[in-house]
Scaffold this active site. Structure first.
Site, PDB file in Angstrom:
ATOM      1  CG  ASP A   1      -1.716   1.172   1.445  1.00 41.63           C
ATOM      2  OD1 ASP A   1      -2.367   1.572   0.486  1.00 41.63           O
ATOM      3  OD2 ASP A   1      -1.734   1.730   2.564  1.00 41.63           O
ATOM      4  CG  LEU A   2       1.798   5.632  -1.910  1.00 44.49           C
ATOM      5  CD1 LEU A   2       3.303   5.411  -1.926  1.00 44.49           C
ATOM      6  CD2 LEU A   2       1.359   6.322  -3.198  1.00 44.49           C
ATOM      7  CG  ASP A   3      -1.792   7.489   0.279  1.00 44.50           C
ATOM      8  OD1 ASP A   3      -0.706   7.857  -0.161  1.00 44.50           O
ATOM      9  OD2 ASP A   3      -2.877   7.777  -0.252  1.00 44.50           O
TER      10      ASP A   3
ATOM     11  CD  GLU B   1      -3.783  -1.493   2.651  1.00 43.39           C
ATOM     12  OE1 GLU B   1      -3.924  -0.584   3.486  1.00 43.39           O
ATOM     13  OE2 GLU B   1      -4.061  -1.347   1.447  1.00 43.39           O
ATOM     14  CG  ASP B   2      -2.269   2.874   6.213  1.00 45.05           C
ATOM     15  OD1 ASP B   2      -2.611   2.400   5.100  1.00 45.05           O
ATOM     16  OD2 ASP B   2      -2.541   4.030   6.570  1.00 45.05           O
TER      17      ASP B   2
ATOM     18  CB  THR C   1       0.134  10.715   1.362  1.00 44.83           C
ATOM     19  OG1 THR C   1       0.104   9.307   1.302  1.00 44.83           O
ATOM     20  CG2 THR C   1       1.239  11.266   0.510  1.00 44.83           C
TER      21      THR C   1
ATOM     22  CB  SER D   1      -1.576   2.928  -3.851  1.00 45.58           C
ATOM     23  OG  SER D   1      -2.197   4.135  -3.469  1.00 45.58           O
ATOM     24  CB  ALA D   2      -7.147   3.176  -3.140  1.00 47.26           C
ATOM     25  CB  SER D   3      -3.439   7.134  -4.147  1.00 49.15           C
ATOM     26  OG  SER D   3      -3.181   8.446  -4.616  1.00 49.15           O
ATOM     27  CE  LYS D   4      -9.258   7.203 -10.068  1.00 49.30           C
ATOM     28  NZ  LYS D   4     -10.581   7.773 -10.222  1.00 49.30           N
ATOM     29  CG  ASN D   5      -2.912  12.194  -6.618  1.00 52.52           C
ATOM     30  OD1 ASN D   5      -2.771  12.945  -7.574  1.00 52.52           O
ATOM     31  ND2 ASN D   5      -4.013  12.204  -5.873  1.00 52.52           N
TER      32      ASN D   5
ATOM     33  NE  ARG E   1      -9.083  11.861  -5.947  1.00 49.48           N
ATOM     34  CZ  ARG E   1      -8.535  12.000  -7.154  1.00 49.48           C
ATOM     35  NH1 ARG E   1      -9.139  12.714  -8.083  1.00 49.48           N
ATOM     36  NH2 ARG E   1      -7.367  11.433  -7.439  1.00 49.48           N
TER      37      ARG E   1
ATOM     38  CE  LYS F   1      -5.110   6.829   8.651  1.00 51.68           C
ATOM     39  NZ  LYS F   1      -4.276   6.419   9.791  1.00 51.68           N
ATOM     40  N   GLY F   2      -7.420   4.180   2.727  1.00 52.50           N
ATOM     41  CA  GLY F   2      -7.471   3.098   1.744  1.00 52.50           C
ATOM     42  C   GLY F   2      -8.715   3.110   0.874  1.00 52.50           C
ATOM     43  CB  VAL F   3     -12.025   4.519   1.397  1.00 54.91           C
ATOM     44  CG1 VAL F   3     -13.344   4.703   0.682  1.00 54.91           C
ATOM     45  CG2 VAL F   3     -12.154   3.477   2.499  1.00 54.91           C
TER      46      VAL F   3
ATOM     47  CE  LYS G   1      -5.756  -0.748  -1.299  1.00 49.50           C
ATOM     48  NZ  LYS G   1      -4.644   0.050  -0.772  1.00 49.50           N
TER      49      LYS G   1
HETATM   50  P1  B16 Z   1      -6.451   9.699  -4.437  1.00 47.95           P
HETATM   51  P2  B16 Z   1      -3.667   3.885  -0.283  1.00 47.95           P
HETATM   52  C1  B16 Z   1      -5.590   5.699  -0.566  1.00 47.95           C
HETATM   53  O1  B16 Z   1      -4.268   5.293  -0.757  1.00 47.95           O
HETATM   54  C2  B16 Z   1      -5.709   6.606   0.655  1.00 47.95           C
HETATM   55  O2  B16 Z   1      -5.446   5.887   1.829  1.00 47.95           O
HETATM   56  C3  B16 Z   1      -7.089   7.169   0.725  1.00 47.95           C
HETATM   57  O3  B16 Z   1      -7.184   8.044   1.837  1.00 47.95           O
HETATM   58  C4  B16 Z   1      -7.374   7.929  -0.577  1.00 47.95           C
HETATM   59  O4  B16 Z   1      -8.696   8.452  -0.563  1.00 47.95           O
HETATM   60  C5  B16 Z   1      -7.203   6.974  -1.753  1.00 47.95           C
HETATM   61  O5  B16 Z   1      -5.888   6.450  -1.741  1.00 47.95           O
HETATM   62  C6  B16 Z   1      -7.427   7.661  -3.086  1.00 47.95           C
HETATM   63  O6  B16 Z   1      -6.414   8.597  -3.277  1.00 47.95           O
HETATM   64  O7  B16 Z   1      -7.506  10.672  -4.072  1.00 47.95           O
HETATM   65  O8  B16 Z   1      -5.044  10.253  -4.410  1.00 47.95           O
HETATM   66  O9  B16 Z   1      -6.756   8.958  -5.725  1.00 47.95           O
HETATM   67  O10 B16 Z   1      -3.727   3.899   1.207  1.00 47.95           O
HETATM   68  O11 B16 Z   1      -4.536   2.816  -0.942  1.00 47.95           O
HETATM   69  O12 B16 Z   1      -2.278   3.936  -0.832  1.00 47.95           O
HETATM   70 MG    MG Z   2      -2.960   3.186   3.158  1.00 50.01          MG
END
Ligand code: B16
Ligand code: MG
Length: 223
Positions: free
Chosen positions: A7-9, A169-170, A15, A114-118, A47, A43-45, A145
């Site tokens: 996982d990233l964040d 994962e966190d 982040t 990671s769920a993050s598009k960033n 956007r 967290k992990g959810v 997730k």
């Molecule tokens: P973004 P992870 C998740 O990253 C974050 O924990 C979660 O808070 C965030 O809403 C999600 O990425 C989407 O991120 O808005 O940057 O696309 O923990 O799965 O690495």
């Molecule tokens: Mg995380």
């Protein structure tokens, strides 16, 4: 253990604190208070799902059109992007660089789940993109997730059977996702949030290759 899916964040870098700050600012604007305890559920959810949970908290999901919700998600992301702008390798969480080096030295494949598009932007800022053999693109997934899709996709991209993978994962939703993918899960944080993980450690500094391999072999051995 042939692969580790990260996982990233909250695992590679913190982040999570920036997501919290950005959602809190949006919440203040629309009159919904977000505290740290509620933030734990985000967290992990994704956007979009995070925004829905925030609106549901105060029964406001019907108060906005889809276009207004999309604009709010964009506004949160724009603030988030300004907050991560200055990130650098010094923002790697304790022990992560050493762990990545040790895993690479042992030819263990590395994936980002990671769920993050960033995610790709952040890996670049941390200067660790080259460590990762595969990055799952969350935009390509149908379920977030705790669904196992992101970890299953990561294993598939890496060409490794799930029984050979460890996921780190966190977030509770992330641990559920790893477990549902039939991988060995390691949680970083508090056992009260991550109780379903095969092992919980308080800090990323506790994540060593030996620990990962021991938890993997003990868990697989028990299965
Ligand atoms: P973004 P992870 C998740 O990253 C974050 O924990 C979660 O808070 C965030 O809403 C999600 O990425 C989407 O991120 O808005 O940057 O696309 O923990 O799965 O690495
Ligand atoms: Mg995380």
């Amino acid at each position: 253990m042939k692969a580790v899916l990260f996982d990233l964040d909250g695992v590679i870098t913190d982040t999570a604190a920036y997501h919290y700050e950005a959602w809190k600012a949006l919440g203040t604007k629309i009159g919904i208070d977000i505290d740290e305890e509620f933030n734990e559920q985000l967290k992990g959810v994704s956007r979009t799902d995070s925004l829905n949970r925030i609106l549901e908290k105060d029964n406001k999901q019907a108060a906005y059109t889809e276009a207004e919700k999309a604009a709010m998600a964009t506004e949160k992301n724009d603030l988030y992007k300004t907050l991560i702008e200055k990130m650098s390798p010094s923002d790697l969480l304790p022990g992560i660089k050493v762990l990545l080096d040790e895993l690479k030295a042992k030819n263990i494949k590395l994936g980002l789940a990671s769920a993050s598009k960033n995610g790709p932007t952040i890996l670049d800022k941390l200067q660790i993109t080259d460590y990762f053999d595969e990055i799952v693109d969350p935009a390509e997934l149908t379920a977030g997730k705790p669904d196992p899709e992101i970890f299953l996709t990561g294993a598939k991209q890496l060409g490794v059977d799930v029984s050979e993978c460890v996921g780190i994962e966190d977030a509770a939703a992330g641990i559920d996702s790893i477990n549902a993918a039939d991988m060995v899960s390691i949680g970083v944080g508090e056992a009260k949030n991550l109780g379903k993980a095969a092992k919980v450690v308080p800090s990323t500094a506790d994540l060593t290759v030996d620990l990962l391999e021991n938890v993997w072999s003990e868990t697989i051995g028990r299965a």
